[in-house]
Design a protein around this motif. Structure first.
Motif, PDB file in Angstrom:
ATOM      1  N   UNK A 179       4.608  42.503  34.512  1.00 12.86           N
ATOM      2  CA  UNK A 179       3.953  41.270  34.926  1.00 12.86           C
ATOM      3  C   UNK A 179       3.511  41.349  36.385  1.00 12.86           C
ATOM      4  N   UNK A 180       4.291  42.078  37.202  1.00 10.51           N
ATOM      5  CA  UNK A 180       3.928  42.188  38.617  1.00 10.51           C
ATOM      6  C   UNK A 180       2.606  42.929  38.766  1.00 10.51           C
ATOM      7  N   UNK A 181       2.391  43.963  37.947  1.00 10.43           N
ATOM      8  CA  UNK A 181       1.128  44.700  38.023  1.00 10.43           C
ATOM      9  C   UNK A 181      -0.036  43.765  37.680  1.00 10.43           C
ATOM     10  N   UNK A 182       0.138  43.002  36.595  1.00 16.21           N
ATOM     11  CA  UNK A 182      -0.900  42.040  36.240  1.00 16.21           C
ATOM     12  C   UNK A 182      -1.139  41.034  37.353  1.00 16.21           C
ATOM     13  N   UNK A 183      -0.054  40.579  37.966  1.00 16.80           N
ATOM     14  CA  UNK A 183      -0.133  39.591  39.043  1.00 16.80           C
ATOM     15  C   UNK A 183      -0.906  40.155  40.240  1.00 16.80           C
ATOM     16  N   UNK A 184      -0.565  41.378  40.638  1.00 16.95           N
ATOM     17  CA  UNK A 184      -1.203  41.980  41.810  1.00 16.95           C
ATOM     18  C   UNK A 184      -2.676  42.267  41.530  1.00 16.95           C
ATOM     19  N   UNK A 225     -13.394  34.569  40.691  1.00 17.39           N
ATOM     20  CA  UNK A 225     -12.229  33.963  41.338  1.00 17.39           C
ATOM     21  C   UNK A 225     -11.565  32.952  40.406  1.00 17.39           C
ATOM     22  N   UNK A 226     -12.390  32.145  39.725  1.00 25.43           N
ATOM     23  CA  UNK A 226     -11.813  31.116  38.849  1.00 25.43           C
ATOM     24  C   UNK A 226     -11.044  31.759  37.699  1.00 25.43           C
ATOM     25  N   UNK A 227     -11.658  32.781  37.076  1.00 22.58           N
ATOM     26  CA  UNK A 227     -10.955  33.451  35.979  1.00 22.58           C
ATOM     27  C   UNK A 227      -9.661  34.078  36.489  1.00 22.58           C
ATOM     28  N   UNK A 233      -1.846  32.865  38.130  1.00 27.59           N
ATOM     29  CA  UNK A 233      -0.798  31.884  37.825  1.00 27.59           C
ATOM     30  C   UNK A 233       0.009  32.312  36.604  1.00 27.59           C
ATOM     31  N   UNK A 234      -0.699  32.753  35.570  1.00 27.45           N
ATOM     32  CA  UNK A 234      -0.015  33.162  34.344  1.00 27.45           C
ATOM     33  C   UNK A 234       0.963  34.299  34.588  1.00 27.45           C
ATOM     34  N   UNK A 288       2.452  26.973  46.026  1.00 21.24           N
ATOM     35  CA  UNK A 288       1.613  25.841  46.429  1.00 21.24           C
ATOM     36  C   UNK A 288       0.153  26.274  46.565  1.00 21.24           C
ATOM     37  N   UNK A 289      -0.056  27.378  47.264  1.00 29.12           N
ATOM     38  CA  UNK A 289      -1.430  27.859  47.449  1.00 29.12           C
ATOM     39  C   UNK A 289      -2.036  28.229  46.103  1.00 29.12           C
ATOM     40  N   UNK A 290      -1.245  28.919  45.272  1.00 32.31           N
ATOM     41  CA  UNK A 290      -1.748  29.349  43.970  1.00 32.31           C
ATOM     42  C   UNK A 290      -2.192  28.169  43.119  1.00 32.31           C
TER      43      UNK A 290
END
Lengths: 415, 335
Positions: A179-184, A225-227, A233-234, A288-290
């Motif tokens: 999940x961290x890879x996806x997040x980054x 950016x929107x996508x 977040x996911x 919060x920023x996210x």
């Protein structure tokens, strides 16, 4: 000041600067691949110009990514020799693979791409950029494999006080990795998209020439950016489960954390095993920023009939919001890394055993020297990026057709 | 298995000295060049190769970390000042070369060029001192740590560092002679012919200082290699000078390239079977086998990285082939 604190400060400084640049590299290269592919397929001049303009910003940004990356690589040996001594058998492997398989090729491809305009066939030139992008992703993957191992050491056994590799696939299936890879990666796309949208918004606000060009880039940037914010977040929230299971002390107390600390006290002796509050604070502000950036979706409908440009204030919003994803990126890194304290490798190797036996004065010199050097370079680099971004897409140096004959003495030809 | 990786480590670091060496040599040549156009032409002669050259260093350190983790920690932290200097130099050159042409003002560009000159000198000095440091042994104690920093401050390390600066300067000028348009190459050819004797003298001084040093003699495990390889180095430089006089820039460049790779071979062969020889406690010397990662790690790296090595080399060859020949009006200018 003790050596350990100085070494940690140096690592934090270098990593933060490194991360601010590589996240842009990863995001922009993806968008560039799209732009250049569109150019090669459609043959439209608009895409060629966008590729050159954004390619130049990408290449300027890349410089600091390498410079800080080299320092990072050496820092493991310079300041953290205990890391290589005790866990090098396991931790070193993904780093070695990253340099050989990913970074080596990435740089080789990029050198050819920069100098390959008007020289290589279009297909080959495009293939080089695809190569740069794929190796950049591979690079991010292997670095996160190494980092995830520090968060949650797996696939090893300790013999004679030294960790040995027993199960490499376990490193790739590390619950702190997926999940961290996806997040980054989605954070990189978010940063790239927001950068593209913000720079284009700046041009549209100033009503510079090339309205059509920047309008296209604005649309691409905003949609990307929107996508990506949704993906960010996911993947972000999806990490809580696995991280909490393997790193119970990371974000505060709870029974499991207390049990873990009890176990460590029994094994390693009494000590402070709770990470500094900075980790949780970083996490909170990042979230919060996210969540705030989720508002990017509100701007997407305004793309209809160019309302986003006609209303103007959304352009200002995009421009002013640009620092947010960068701040969130650093906060996220703080949450992940500070939350690992007091361990280099979680539950296996404490930081004070990993630090090099170097005197504090030397470490201080190194900290001050590299912070000044990289800090100055980082600021200079951003100024250059900002200037080139503001200058617009008229004739960037990247991909400029070579002059009929470049005489060495006629300087004005090379501005 | 360790031997294969040790050779690979040497190959990667040696190739870095050869390729990065001409980057730094060209960087140093900027100091002697008042003409902005010529300075830019010199940097763009390196142009497409620049990024591909320095990655050999990154890969070498990657191999060092993956395959020789113990050595990585001891080597880098044990030679802290030399590594720090080299690293700062590498960073300055990386940033300077790539950013110098982004500002439009000649004055700003000239300032960046000075950054490149300083960086090139630092990098060469640092790597020279590091190699010398290996040859003179380290105060490594029984618990496996290199103690202190002053062990690096010797006449041998200083002369070797300076010799490396002279060597890369000559190598860089030879590279430019091979690569710049023919009429400009004549100038750099003259420069290279003047620099080669300087490099020869510097190597000679470093060799003599090294042979006179008791520490170096005690550290050398294979004295024959320790004598033979410097002789080869000198021979390579003599060949380079002769080739330049006859206008054979290609041969000259090959010879200076060999000269830059030889110091790595010299260190590897002279210390064999050790990589770090302790000056304080013979039992604390580190052999290649002890420095290597354990077998499963080496096997994994072998399976994952070895099959890709031909690809790495292939893409580098592609780069050299695509941008072969002298730079001319059709060559892209970016740095």
């Amino acid at each position: 000041m003790d050596t350990l604190l100085l070494a940690r400060l140096q690592f934090a400084t270098t990593t933060s600067i490194h991360f601010l640049f590589v996240i842009v590299t990863l995001g922009l290269v993806t968008l560039l691949v799209g732009l250049q592919t569109a150019w090669v397929i459609t043959g439209k001049q608009k895409y060629e110009r966008l590729t050159r303009f954004w390619g130049q910003l990408y290449v300027i940004n890349y410089v600091l990514g390498i410079a800080t990356g080299i320092v990072m690589e050496f820092q493991f040996g310079l300041n953290w020799s205990g890391l290589s001594r005790y866990v090098g058998n396991v931790f070193g492997a993904p780093l070695a693979i990253e340099t050989l398989v990913a970074f080596f090729l990435e740089s080789t491809f990029l050198g050819m791409w920069i100098f390959g305009w008007h020289r290589l066939r279009r297909g080959v030139h495009l293939a080089l950029l695809w190569g740069v992008a794929l190796t950049a992703y591979a690079s991010a993957f292997w670095i996160l494999v190494a980092n995830s191992w520090l968060q949650n050491p797996v696939g090893y056994e300790v013999r004679d006080g030294v960790a040995h590799l027993t199960d490499f696939p376990a490193l790739l299936g590390n619950p702190t990795l997926t999940m961290a890879f996806g997040h980054v990666v989605s954070a990189a796309l978010l940063v790239g998209g927001m950068l593209m949208a913000a720079v284009s918004a700046g041009h549209l606000i100033r009503r510079t020439p090339d309205h059509a060009l920047h309008r296209t880039a604005l649309r691409i940037g905003l949609v990307t950016a929107a996508l990506s914010i949704t993906l960010v977040q996911g993947f972000g929230f999806a990490q809580f489960g696995p991280v909490g299971a393997v790193q119970p002390t990371k974000f505060g107390g709870g029974d499991e954390a207390q049990a873990m600390i009890g176990e460590w006290t029994a094994r390693f002796g009494p000590g402070d095993y709770t990470p500094p509050a900075l980790a949780s604070a970083g996490l909170g502000f990042m979230i919060t920023i996210g969540l705030t950036l989720g508002a990017l979706w509100l701007l997407v409908p305004l793309l209809w009939r160019d309302w986003i440009i006609r209303l103007r204030f959304p352009l200002w919003l995009l421009l002013l919001a640009l620092p947010l994803p960068f701040v969130a990126t650093i906060l996220g890194w703080i949450a992940r890394e500070v939350g690992r304290q007091p361990w280099v490798a979680y539950g296996l190797l404490p930081v004070d055993q990993a630090v090099s036996p170097v005197g504090a004065p030397v470490m201080l010199t190194s900290l001050i020297g590299f912070s000044l050097l990289l800090g100055t370079l980082a600021v200079t680099n951003w100024v250059l990026i900002a200037r080139h971004a503001a200058r617009g897409a008229q004739d960037p140096a990247l991909g400029r057709p070579p002059g009929q004959s470049i005489h060495l003495r006629t300087e004005p030809a090379f501005t | 298995m360790e031997l294969i990786w040790y050779v690979l480590l040497g190959l990667f670091f040696g190739t870095y000295l050869v390729l990065g060496g001409y980057d730094y040599g060209v960087g140093l040549s900027l100091a002697r060049n008042a003409d902005p156009g010529r300075r830019r032409a010199a940097l763009n002669a390196v142009g497409p190769f620049f990024l591909g050259n320095e990655v050999w260093l990154v890969a070498a350190v990657g191999i060092l970390f993956g395959a020789f983790p113990v050595l990585e920690g001891e080597l880098l932290s044990g030679f802290y000042p030399a590594v720090l200097g080299a690293l700062a130099g590498v960073i300055l050159v990386t940033a300077g070369v790539q950013l110098r042409s982004r500002p439009a003002h000649e004055r700003v560009r000239a300032r960046w060029d000075r950054v490149v000159v300083v960086g090139s000198a630092l990098a060469a000095l640092g790597w020279g001192a590091l190699l010398a440091g290996l040859l003179q042994g380290v105060p490594r104690d029984t618990d496996g740590h290199v103690v202190g920093l002053t062990h690096l401050v010797t006449p041998f390390a200083a002369t070797a560092g300076l010799a490396m600066v002279a060597l890369v300067a000559a190598h860089g000028a030879t590279f430019l002679t091979l690569r710049l348009p023919a009429d400009d190459a004549a100038r750099t050819g003259r420069l290279a012919r003047r620099l080669l004797p300087v490099a020869l003298a510097a190597i000679g001084v470093a060799t003599v200082v090294g042979l006179l040093s008791e520490r170096v003699r005690a550290t050398a495990q294979q004295p024959l290699a320790g004598v033979l390889l410097p002789v080869l180095l000198v021979a390579a430089l003599v060949v380079a000078r002769a080739a330049l006089t006859r206008g054979r820039a290609g041969v000259a460049f090959t010879a200076t390239a060999v000269a830059l790779a030889l110091p790595v071979a010299l260190v590897g062969a002279t210390l064999w079977p050790y990589v770090l020889v302790s000056t304080t406690d013979p039992g604390a010397s580190l052999t290649v086998a002890d420095a290597a990662a354990s077998a499963p790690t080496l096997r994994l790296l072998g399976w994952l990285a070895m099959p890709l090595l031909p690809a790495l080399l292939g893409f580098q060859l592609m780069c050299w082939w695509v941008f072969r020949g002298r730079t001319d009006g059709r060559a892209p200018v970016y740095w």
